[in-house]
Structure formats: C-alpha cells, structure tokens
Design a protein around this motif. Structure first.
Motif, PDB file in Angstrom:
ATOM      1  N   LEU A   1       0.760  -1.254   0.182  1.00 18.58           N
ATOM      2  CA  LEU A   1      -0.057  -0.143   0.057  1.00 18.58           C
ATOM      3  C   LEU A   1       1.156   1.326  -0.011  1.00 18.58           C
ATOM      4  O   LEU A   1       0.577   2.299  -0.670  1.00 18.58           O
ATOM      5  CB  LEU A   1      -0.821   0.082   1.401  1.00 18.58           C
ATOM      6  CG  LEU A   1      -1.959  -1.283   1.330  1.00 18.58           C
ATOM      7  CD1 LEU A   1      -2.886  -1.189   2.477  1.00 18.58           C
ATOM      8  CD2 LEU A   1      -2.876  -1.106   0.079  1.00 18.58           C
ATOM      9  N   VAL A   2       1.887   1.426   0.671  1.00 17.44           N
ATOM     10  CA  VAL A   2       2.907   2.386   0.841  1.00 17.44           C
ATOM     11  C   VAL A   2       3.563   2.627  -0.610  1.00 17.44           C
ATOM     12  O   VAL A   2       3.808   3.698  -1.118  1.00 17.44           O
ATOM     13  CB  VAL A   2       3.960   2.361   1.912  1.00 17.44           C
ATOM     14  CG1 VAL A   2       4.985   3.150   1.804  1.00 17.44           C
ATOM     15  CG2 VAL A   2       3.253   2.500   3.268  1.00 17.44           C
ATOM     16  N   ALA A   3       4.048   1.412  -1.161  1.00 14.21           N
ATOM     17  CA  ALA A   3       4.566   1.408  -2.529  1.00 14.21           C
ATOM     18  C   ALA A   3       3.647   2.180  -3.397  1.00 14.21           C
ATOM     19  O   ALA A   3       3.946   2.777  -4.641  1.00 14.21           O
ATOM     20  CB  ALA A   3       4.851   0.063  -3.060  1.00 14.21           C
ATOM     21  N   ASP A   4       2.232   1.919  -3.323  1.00 19.20           N
ATOM     22  CA  ASP A   4       1.264   2.459  -4.149  1.00 19.20           C
ATOM     23  C   ASP A   4       0.938   4.131  -3.812  1.00 19.20           C
ATOM     24  O   ASP A   4      -0.330   4.568  -4.233  1.00 19.20           O
ATOM     25  CB  ASP A   4       0.085   1.429  -4.457  1.00 19.20           C
ATOM     26  CG  ASP A   4       0.287   0.317  -5.004  1.00 19.20           C
ATOM     27  OD1 ASP A   4       1.073   0.422  -5.863  1.00 19.20           O
ATOM     28  OD2 ASP A   4      -0.522  -0.717  -4.746  1.00 19.20           O
ATOM     29  N   GLY A   5       1.560   4.485  -3.046  1.00 21.14           N
ATOM     30  CA  GLY A   5       1.152   6.023  -2.470  1.00 21.14           C
ATOM     31  C   GLY A   5       0.129   6.073  -1.420  1.00 21.14           C
ATOM     32  O   GLY A   5      -0.185   7.082  -1.189  1.00 21.14           O
ATOM     33  N   ARG A   6       0.034   5.219  -0.674  1.00 23.92           N
ATOM     34  CA  ARG A   6      -1.045   5.272   0.358  1.00 23.92           C
ATOM     35  C   ARG A   6      -0.497   5.477   1.767  1.00 23.92           C
ATOM     36  O   ARG A   6       0.698   5.002   2.078  1.00 23.92           O
ATOM     37  CB  ARG A   6      -1.893   3.812   0.466  1.00 23.92           C
ATOM     38  CG  ARG A   6      -2.485   3.569  -0.894  1.00 23.92           C
ATOM     39  CD  ARG A   6      -3.384   4.229  -1.281  1.00 23.92           C
ATOM     40  NE  ARG A   6      -4.228   3.426  -2.352  1.00 23.92           N
ATOM     41  CZ  ARG A   6      -4.817   4.167  -3.078  1.00 23.92           C
ATOM     42  NH1 ARG A   6      -5.085   5.708  -3.322  1.00 23.92           N
ATOM     43  NH2 ARG A   6      -5.495   3.481  -4.406  1.00 23.92           N
ATOM     44  N   THR A   7      -1.019   6.356   2.377  1.00 19.21           N
ATOM     45  CA  THR A   7      -0.704   6.473   3.867  1.00 19.21           C
ATOM     46  C   THR A   7      -1.463   5.456   4.719  1.00 19.21           C
ATOM     47  O   THR A   7      -2.819   5.219   4.671  1.00 19.21           O
ATOM     48  CB  THR A   7      -0.950   7.917   4.486  1.00 19.21           C
ATOM     49  OG1 THR A   7      -2.415   8.143   4.275  1.00 19.21           O
ATOM     50  CG2 THR A   7      -0.027   8.885   3.624  1.00 19.21           C
TER      51      THR A   7
END
Length: 403
Positions: free
Chosen positions: A227-233
């Motif tokens: 999720l972080v790699a996809d730009g999510r916090t």
C-alpha cells in the motif's frame, strides 16, 4: 663557728642536688622517642597505642573540632547529567513499486512449473495422445489441486483443440496451454484492492483474516508495504492480541515504511483494538487502515463468532472495504475447507495465497476461486519483504509453463 660550717655544707649539698636534677632533665629531653615494638609475625595489634601523656611544662593542645557548616554552606558534588541520546530513528525503506512485481518475481514462481506446466507440456508433446495419456494429464491437474470440475473442463477443451490443430509443434502446444489456463483462471474478475480514501475523508478499511500458521501477520506487514508503494498512507491495527509477538512483529513492519501501528494490551479485546485503529486512521486522515486479526481456528465456533464481532464493531465507523483471506497454498484442499467456513462468518472479498514458491499446488488458484466466487488478489512468493505481488493471471501462467 660550728653552726656556720654546718650551714655551708648544707648549702653545697643543696646546690649539687639542684644541679643534678637540671642535668637529668636535659638528658631526658635529648633522648629520641622510643620506637613501638613491631608485632610478631602473624600477630596483629588489636588495640591502638595509648597517646603519649603531656610532659610537665608542656601546654595541652585543645582537640581540633571540625567546623560546623550549615545546610546552605555545604557544597554538594555537581553530577553532570549524561547527554540524552537522540532517539535512533531507522531510515525508512522504499518498497518496490507493485506494477510488474509479479514479472520480476517470475523466477521464484517458476519453481513449481516442473510438476504442473512442464508436466502438461511433456504429456501433450507425445506422438500419440491416447486415453492413457489424457488420464495422466487429468491426474497431473488434480495433484496440482486444480479441482475436479475445472480439471474435467480443461481436459475436454484441450482434447477438442488438439484434434482441430492437427499438428502439435512445441510452440503451438505452449500457446494452446497458455490460452486455456488463462481462461480457466479468469481475466474478468476485479482483482484491484479497494484501499483509496473515501470521498468524505474516511479511510478505507481492510481486514486480514486466516488461521494460525499461514503467515497472516507477515502478510499483513508486506501488504502494508504494498500500500505504501502505491502511495497510500497507512495505519496498522494489531488486533491479534492473543499471540505475544504478533503486535511487535506488525509494528516492526510498520516502522520500516513509516506506518503507525495501533495496539492494545496483551490478551485484550481484539474488537476494541480494531475500533481504535480505525478511529486513529480517521483522526490522522490516513488513506487506509489495515487490521491484522487473530489467527482463528476454523473449527472453533467461539473464535469464529469473535471474528464476526470484530467486523461488526469496525463497521460502527463505516463499511469494511476489503476482507482478505490468507491461505497457505501448500495446504491444498484443506485450504478450501478453511475458505468455506470463513466465508460463512465474514464476506470475503479477496484471497491472498502464500508460499506459492516451490510448490506443486499452484492449481489452488483455480479451485479457491471456483469454490468462493472470489478472486485471488495477492500471492506470496518468498520470505523477502517485497515478495508479495498483485496477482496477474497471464504472468502467473507464463511462469508456470515457461517461455
């Protein structure tokens, strides 16, 4: 006259006596002080020597007294405080982008192709495809946990297309098998993860469920990286309060990528931790709240009911967007039993298959989708931090049968 002589004698004797006293006194003063006798070897003096008595004519020195100091006058030693060490903040890791990750991990997935993909290609390449050969093809698919109905369907389609083709070069057979396997897995299902923040600012909520031993907490940590790699916090909820190391393990995963972890006391109420995690996610304006639930035994009715409670409590903040069931690919048909029970308690929206590297059970992808009508969304291909990849049917089949 006699009295005079007697007086002179007495005077002479008196002067002599006085002179003798004076001489003796001077000699006594000139003598060196006596040395204390040393104790015998092995013997120690038990009492201190008595102080020398003052001589006649000496002034007795008054005993010395330590000066009396008030509390204000007493100087306390200054203790220098050690400088506080700056908290060591680990450098944040940058996860690999998820786009094309399965292609990059192809070598790990291809370890299982010997028993499934290459096994099918070897059988289909025989000069004569008689009934015995087709039975071997069917057996290969069943051993790979494709399932009875999907296996019969695939074998029938292969037999029909081989008859139509006439010639069977290696390239033609590989292309044929590729097309049929992709069609069997399915390409129309929505395999995207619903992890984007809602229009009203509420974060998306993802529950991760599964039995003990499938690598659920590790998968939760890796999913946080995805999720972080996809730009999510991301906010992580450590709702597995029954396993002592689960919260620590999840927090470590979160710290690596800068995701906050909400946890509760050991043995506490999992539903309460999940509720607090979503509450914190809302307060922080996070994109996604990922809740790792306890490893439920699907044979324990009470524990399964508690899992349902976790979902109901979380839904007080709003609907749950994803419920991902983690399955161990090596368990085969037993994984289907688990999937059925979990689907009865919570609405499963996606499957995460772990330990697909080096296993002959790749056919479970087909079987579990057919059983639940739910797509496989993620697959685990190793122990590395970035070995969790979005499932792509075409790339999966490419790895199975090779180039």
């Amino acid at each position: 006259m006699e009295y005079v002589i007697l007086a002179v004698v007495i005077a002479v004797l008196a002067v002599g006596a006085v002179a003798g006293l004076v001489v003796n006194g001077r000699r006594r003063k000139e003598l060196p002080p006596s040395r204390p006798t040393a104790p015998l070897p092995g013997k120690e003096r038990t009492t201190p020597p008595a102080p020398a008595e003052p001589q006649v004519g000496d002034e007795a020195a008054p005993p010395r007294q330590a000066p009396v100091q008030t509390v204000e006058e007493v100087e306390l030693p200054v203790v220098e405080e050690a400088p506080e060490r700056a908290a060591e903040v680990p450098a944040l890791e940058v996860p690999e982008p998820t786009a094309g990750r399965l292609v990059r991990l192809r070598s790990r997935l291809s370890r299982s192709q010997n028993s499934l993909g290459k096994g099918l290609l070897t059988l289909l390449s025989r000069d004569r495809l008689d009934e015995d050969t087709w039975e071997e093809i069917e057996e290969t698919l069943l051993v790979a946990d494709v399932g009875v109905a999907p296996t019969q369907e695939l074998v029938e389609r292969l037999r029909t297309r081989v008859k139509v083709l006439g010639t069977r070069t290696p390239a033609e057979l590989r292309s044929l098998l590729h097309e049929e396997l992709v069609a069997l897995i399915g390409t129309e299902a929505d395999r995207s993860l619903k992890t984007a923040k809602h229009a009203d600012g509420r974060p998306a909520v993802v529950l991760v469920v599964g039995v003990n031993g499938v690598g659920k907490t590790t998968t939760s940590g890796k999913l946080g990286r995805v999720l972080v790699a996809d730009g999510r916090t991301v906010v992580l909820g450590a709702a597995d309060t029954f396993r002592a190391a689960a919260a620590d393990q999840l927090q470590t995963w979160g710290e690596r990528v800068g995701a906050r972890t909400v946890r509760g006391p050991e043995g506490g109420d999992p539903a309460s931790v999940a509720f607090d995690a979503v509450k914190e996610g809302i307060a922080e304006g996070a994109d996604t709240v990922l809740v790792d639930t306890a490893g439920r035994l699907h044979t324990k009715t009470g524990l399964m009911d508690e899992l349902g409670k976790v979902k109901r409590v979380v839904e007080k903040h709003g609907p749950v967007d994803e419920v991902l069931l983690v399955l161990d690919a090596t368990t085969g048909q037993n994984g289907l039993v688990q999937a059925r029970v979990f689907a009865e308690v919570v609405d499963i929206t996606g499957i995460v298959l772990t330990k697909l590297d080096g296993t002959a059970k790749g056919g479970i992808v087909v079987a579990v989708q057919r059983e639940l009508g739910v797509p496989v969304k993620l697959i685990g291909l190793g122990e590395g931090a970035d070995d969790l990849a979005p499932f792509e049917p075409a790339a999966f089949v490419d790895a199975l049968i090779g180039d």
